[in-house]
Design a protein around this motif. Structure first.
Motif, PDB file in Angstrom:
ATOM      1  N   ALA A 122       0.831  -1.204   0.000  1.00 16.75           N
ATOM      2  CA  ALA A 122       0.000   0.000   0.000  1.00 16.75           C
ATOM      3  C   ALA A 122       0.864   1.252   0.000  1.00 16.75           C
ATOM      4  N   ALA A 123       1.921   1.238   0.820  1.00 15.02           N
ATOM      5  CA  ALA A 123       2.820   2.388   0.872  1.00 15.02           C
ATOM      6  C   ALA A 123       3.544   2.570  -0.459  1.00 15.02           C
ATOM      7  N   VAL A 124       3.994   1.472  -1.052  1.00 14.25           N
ATOM      8  CA  VAL A 124       4.701   1.537  -2.327  1.00 14.25           C
ATOM      9  C   VAL A 124       3.800   2.140  -3.403  1.00 14.25           C
ATOM     10  N   LEU A 125       2.535   1.735  -3.417  1.00 19.09           N
ATOM     11  CA  LEU A 125       1.601   2.268  -4.408  1.00 19.09           C
ATOM     12  C   LEU A 125       1.459   3.777  -4.250  1.00 19.09           C
ATOM     13  N   ALA A 126       1.332   4.261  -3.015  1.00 18.21           N
ATOM     14  CA  ALA A 126       1.207   5.701  -2.781  1.00 18.21           C
ATOM     15  C   ALA A 126       2.455   6.446  -3.243  1.00 18.21           C
ATOM     16  N   ILE A 127       3.630   5.849  -3.006  1.00 19.32           N
ATOM     17  CA  ILE A 127       4.884   6.483  -3.415  1.00 19.32           C
ATOM     18  C   ILE A 127       4.983   6.532  -4.935  1.00 19.32           C
ATOM     19  N   VAL A 128       4.536   5.475  -5.621  1.00 16.24           N
ATOM     20  CA  VAL A 128       4.562   5.458  -7.081  1.00 16.24           C
ATOM     21  C   VAL A 128       3.618   6.521  -7.648  1.00 16.24           C
ATOM     22  N   VAL A 129       2.420   6.659  -7.075  1.00 12.27           N
ATOM     23  CA  VAL A 129       1.475   7.687  -7.527  1.00 12.27           C
ATOM     24  C   VAL A 129       2.086   9.072  -7.352  1.00 12.27           C
ATOM     25  N   GLN A 130       2.737   9.278  -6.213  1.00 12.80           N
ATOM     26  CA  GLN A 130       3.410  10.559  -5.982  1.00 12.80           C
ATOM     27  C   GLN A 130       4.493  10.805  -7.032  1.00 12.80           C
ATOM     28  N   ALA A 131       5.206   9.746  -7.400  1.00 20.05           N
ATOM     29  CA  ALA A 131       6.264   9.878  -8.403  1.00 20.05           C
ATOM     30  C   ALA A 131       5.694  10.275  -9.759  1.00 20.05           C
ATOM     31  N   VAL A 132       4.579   9.664 -10.140  1.00 20.72           N
ATOM     32  CA  VAL A 132       3.951  10.007 -11.422  1.00 20.72           C
ATOM     33  C   VAL A 132       3.623  11.501 -11.465  1.00 20.72           C
ATOM     34  N   ILE A 133       3.071  12.000 -10.373  1.00 22.94           N
ATOM     35  CA  ILE A 133       2.673  13.407 -10.325  1.00 22.94           C
ATOM     36  C   ILE A 133       3.894  14.322 -10.341  1.00 22.94           C
ATOM     37  N   ARG A 134       4.922  13.962  -9.564  1.00 23.95           N
ATOM     38  CA  ARG A 134       6.125  14.795  -9.497  1.00 23.95           C
ATOM     39  C   ARG A 134       6.833  14.863 -10.847  1.00 23.95           C
ATOM     40  N   ILE A 135       7.072  13.701 -11.436  1.00 24.36           N
ATOM     41  CA  ILE A 135       7.805  13.672 -12.703  1.00 24.36           C
ATOM     42  C   ILE A 135       6.964  14.278 -13.820  1.00 24.36           C
ATOM     43  N   GLY A 136       5.659  13.993 -13.804  1.00 27.59           N
ATOM     44  CA  GLY A 136       4.775  14.563 -14.808  1.00 27.59           C
ATOM     45  C   GLY A 136       4.749  16.083 -14.759  1.00 27.59           C
ATOM     46  N   ALA A 137       4.761  16.651 -13.550  1.00 27.75           N
ATOM     47  CA  ALA A 137       4.727  18.101 -13.408  1.00 27.75           C
ATOM     48  C   ALA A 137       5.959  18.754 -14.014  1.00 27.75           C
ATOM     49  N   ARG A 138       7.076  18.019 -14.029  1.00 27.85           N
ATOM     50  CA  ARG A 138       8.303  18.590 -14.570  1.00 27.85           C
ATOM     51  C   ARG A 138       8.472  18.324 -16.062  1.00 27.85           C
ATOM     52  N   ALA A 139       7.974  17.175 -16.516  1.00 28.98           N
ATOM     53  CA  ALA A 139       8.220  16.772 -17.898  1.00 28.98           C
ATOM     54  C   ALA A 139       7.138  17.248 -18.867  1.00 28.98           C
ATOM     55  N   LEU A 140       5.913  17.395 -18.386  1.00 28.49           N
ATOM     56  CA  LEU A 140       4.794  17.717 -19.279  1.00 28.49           C
ATOM     57  C   LEU A 140       4.525  19.217 -19.246  1.00 28.49           C
ATOM     58  N   LYS A 141       5.386  19.968 -19.939  1.00 24.34           N
ATOM     59  CA  LYS A 141       5.328  21.427 -19.850  1.00 24.34           C
ATOM     60  C   LYS A 141       4.438  22.069 -20.906  1.00 24.34           C
ATOM     61  N   ASN A 142       3.946  21.289 -21.860  1.00 23.50           N
ATOM     62  CA  ASN A 142       3.059  21.863 -22.877  1.00 23.50           C
ATOM     63  C   ASN A 142       2.154  20.756 -23.408  1.00 23.50           C
ATOM     64  N   SER A 143       1.233  21.150 -24.273  1.00 26.42           N
ATOM     65  CA  SER A 143       0.218  20.212 -24.756  1.00 26.42           C
ATOM     66  C   SER A 143       0.823  19.078 -25.572  1.00 26.42           C
ATOM     67  N   LEU A 420      -6.084   0.616   3.341  1.00 31.81           N
ATOM     68  CA  LEU A 420      -4.681   0.906   3.640  1.00 31.81           C
ATOM     69  C   LEU A 420      -4.059   1.783   2.548  1.00 31.81           C
ATOM     70  N   VAL A 421      -4.417   1.527   1.288  1.00 29.77           N
ATOM     71  CA  VAL A 421      -3.929   2.369   0.186  1.00 29.77           C
ATOM     72  C   VAL A 421      -4.432   3.802   0.355  1.00 29.77           C
ATOM     73  N   LEU A 422      -5.718   3.945   0.684  1.00 23.86           N
ATOM     74  CA  LEU A 422      -6.285   5.275   0.891  1.00 23.86           C
ATOM     75  C   LEU A 422      -5.568   6.003   2.027  1.00 23.86           C
ATOM     76  N   ALA A 423      -5.297   5.286   3.114  1.00 25.37           N
ATOM     77  CA  ALA A 423      -4.583   5.894   4.236  1.00 25.37           C
ATOM     78  C   ALA A 423      -3.180   6.318   3.823  1.00 25.37           C
ATOM     79  N   ALA A 424      -2.507   5.492   3.021  1.00 23.83           N
ATOM     80  CA  ALA A 424      -1.153   5.828   2.562  1.00 23.83           C
ATOM     81  C   ALA A 424      -1.171   7.061   1.659  1.00 23.83           C
ATOM     82  N   LEU A 425      -2.168   7.148   0.776  1.00 22.33           N
ATOM     83  CA  LEU A 425      -2.282   8.312  -0.105  1.00 22.33           C
ATOM     84  C   LEU A 425      -2.525   9.588   0.700  1.00 22.33           C
ATOM     85  N   VAL A 426      -3.378   9.503   1.713  1.00 21.39           N
ATOM     86  CA  VAL A 426      -3.635  10.661   2.575  1.00 21.39           C
ATOM     87  C   VAL A 426      -2.354  11.063   3.309  1.00 21.39           C
TER      88      VAL A 426
END
Length: 455
Positions: A122-143, A420-426
């Motif tokens: 559950a913790a690993v899944l939350a960390i992976v979701v966070q990674a997608v958002i972090r890397i996406g915010a830096r790499a996806l700068k235009n349409s 548990l996944v929901l708690a980890a995401l929170v």
């Protein structure tokens, strides 16, 4: 904020040890962890240089996160720095998988260990979701970058397009877009905010100048190639000569040496092939045991491809003659790790100087930027795949009109896992807790939930 001073090799060693101990969550989580520590906290290199190194590592066979560590270690402290970074990145996983493999060989699936894994996933899944958002915010700068990421996700998730084809297509789109003068592929600099720390696209430690040791040198290329080819292939040749090709140690050395050259696309791209060969061809594993090994690799530090150590361990445990099964298994596991990861150092030490030389090539940079956008879609696919297998007991595959789509069987939802996944995401997104705290809390929660049988 002022830039940090150039790190000493002892300071860098301590940071690489910390990264190795915290490198849960597969490549997405590991890359995000390195970015947070090296770029945001330590400010040892800037955003553009980090992504440039990452883009190159994505093109190589083998574990991209480990190779990124080697690249950055080499960039800061030459060959020794790369070796320290790479070894410390994989060492905690080697020790953890070896210990769990011993337990598995002696006792099978221990309930307490299963409960621990249940929570950690559950913790690993939350960390992976966070990674997608972090890397996406830096790499996806235009349409255009967003469109590449979306297309990449649809291609791999819905149509099972091989990862190398996705990377090749993205690179060609970026290359042709830059040659055609499309502004979206000349991705512009600027600043990106990371939490409360502003990170400049300019390099904060290494500057815009390439370090002297990063200059292309034919002599260095020859020496480093010779040394690491001998370190990698000499043991393989000796095992084949001394023991014969039918011996399990020779088979392990040969099979995983070949795999180290063809593992484009990360661990998930080759796990099915490894499992098929290990079960059907070599007889190293019983059906289903690959998933047990994958569970170990997903919930321990280090690259996900570390699951191969478990495969080599069990193969030698069952087939070695003349040695104690456990000692033979230990040697088999370590041999697997050696031939899997030694080539990674070769790819970096040989290729990185050429990549550094091309760092200011705008067309190449555009191609690599498009590849980064495609990788965001691939990582999102892994997050969705992992999430389905954590939260649902069963998934089914829909195959129709070119689709090759996995969907969950909703009636098999695991309520405890979902909670548990929901708690980890929170914990990660609302309370901004660090990965160690989240992993420890979820592990304890998994053990607690196992007591009444809720897992």
């Amino acid at each position: 904020m002022q830039n940090r001073a150039y790190p000493t090799i002892s300071e860098a060693t301590r940071i690489w040890a910390r990264i190795g101990l915290l490198s849960f969550g597969g490549p997405a989580g590991q890359i995000a962890l390195m970015h947070r520590i090296l770029v945001e906290e330590q400010r040892w290199l800037g955003e553009k240089r980090f992504l440039h190194a990452l883009n190159y590592c994505m093109l190589l066979p083998g574990p991209e996160a480990m190779q990124l560590a080697v690249y950055i270690g080499w960039l800061m402290h030459r060959t020794l720095g790369g070796i320290i970074a790479g070894v410390l990145f994989v060492l905690p996983g080697v020790v953890a998988i070896m210990g769990l493999s011993w337990i598995y060989a002696l006792y099978g699936n221990v309930g307490a260990v299963e409960a621990l894994f249940f929570g950690l996933k559950a913790a690993v899944l939350a960390i992976v979701v966070q990674a997608v958002i972090r890397i996406g915010a830096r790499a996806l700068k235009n349409s255009a970058m967003i469109a590449i990421a979306v297309a990449s996700f649809i291609a791999i998730f819905g149509f099972a397009v091989p990862f190398p084809l996705i990377i090749l297509a993205a690179g060609m789109i970026g290359f042709l877009g830059a040659r055609a003068g499309v502004s979206a592929f000349h991705g512009g600099g600027g600043h990106g905010k990371v939490g409360k720390v502003e990170v400049d696209d300019a390099d904060t430690l290494l500057g815009e100048e390439t370090p002297d040791h990063a200059e292309v040198s034919r002599g260095y290329a020859f020496r480093v190639s010779a040394i690491f080819l001998v370190l990698w292939l000499a043991p393989v040749a000796l095992l084949f000569i001394a023991l014969g090709p039918a011996n399990v140690f020779a088979q392990i050395a040969g099979f995983f040496s070949i795999m180290a050259v063809v593992t484009f696309g990360g661990a998930y791209a080759v796990l099915a092939y490894v499992a098929q060969e290990a079960v059907q061809n070599f007889g190293w594993l019983a059906p289903g045991e690959m998933l047990d090994g994958l569970g170990m690799a997903e919930t321990t530090p280090g690259p996900l491809i570390m699951v191969t150590q478990f495969v080599g361990f069990m193969g030698a445990f069952r087939e070695a003659s003349g040695l104690s099964p456990l000692w033979a298994a230990t040697l088999g596991g370590l041999l697997t790790t050696w031939v899997t990861f030694t080539p990674c150092f070769l790819w970096i030490f040989l290729g990185a100087p050429f990549i550094e030389r091309l760092r200011d090539n705008k067309v190449l940079t555009a191609a690599l930027t498009a590849i980064t956008a495609a990788v965001v879609g691939v990582i999102l696919n892994l997050a969705v795949w992992f999430g389905m297998h954590v939260v649902f007991v069963e998934v089914r595959t829909i195959t129709s009109l070119g689709l090759d789509l996995e969907v969950p069987v909703w009636s098999t939802i695991n309520v405890a896992a979902a909670a548990l996944v929901l708690a980890a995401l929170v914990a990660v997104f609302r309370f901004k807790l660090g990965p160690v705290t989240v992993l420890a809390g979820c592990a304890l929660a998994g053990i607690a939930l196992a007591a009444p049988g809720w897992t």
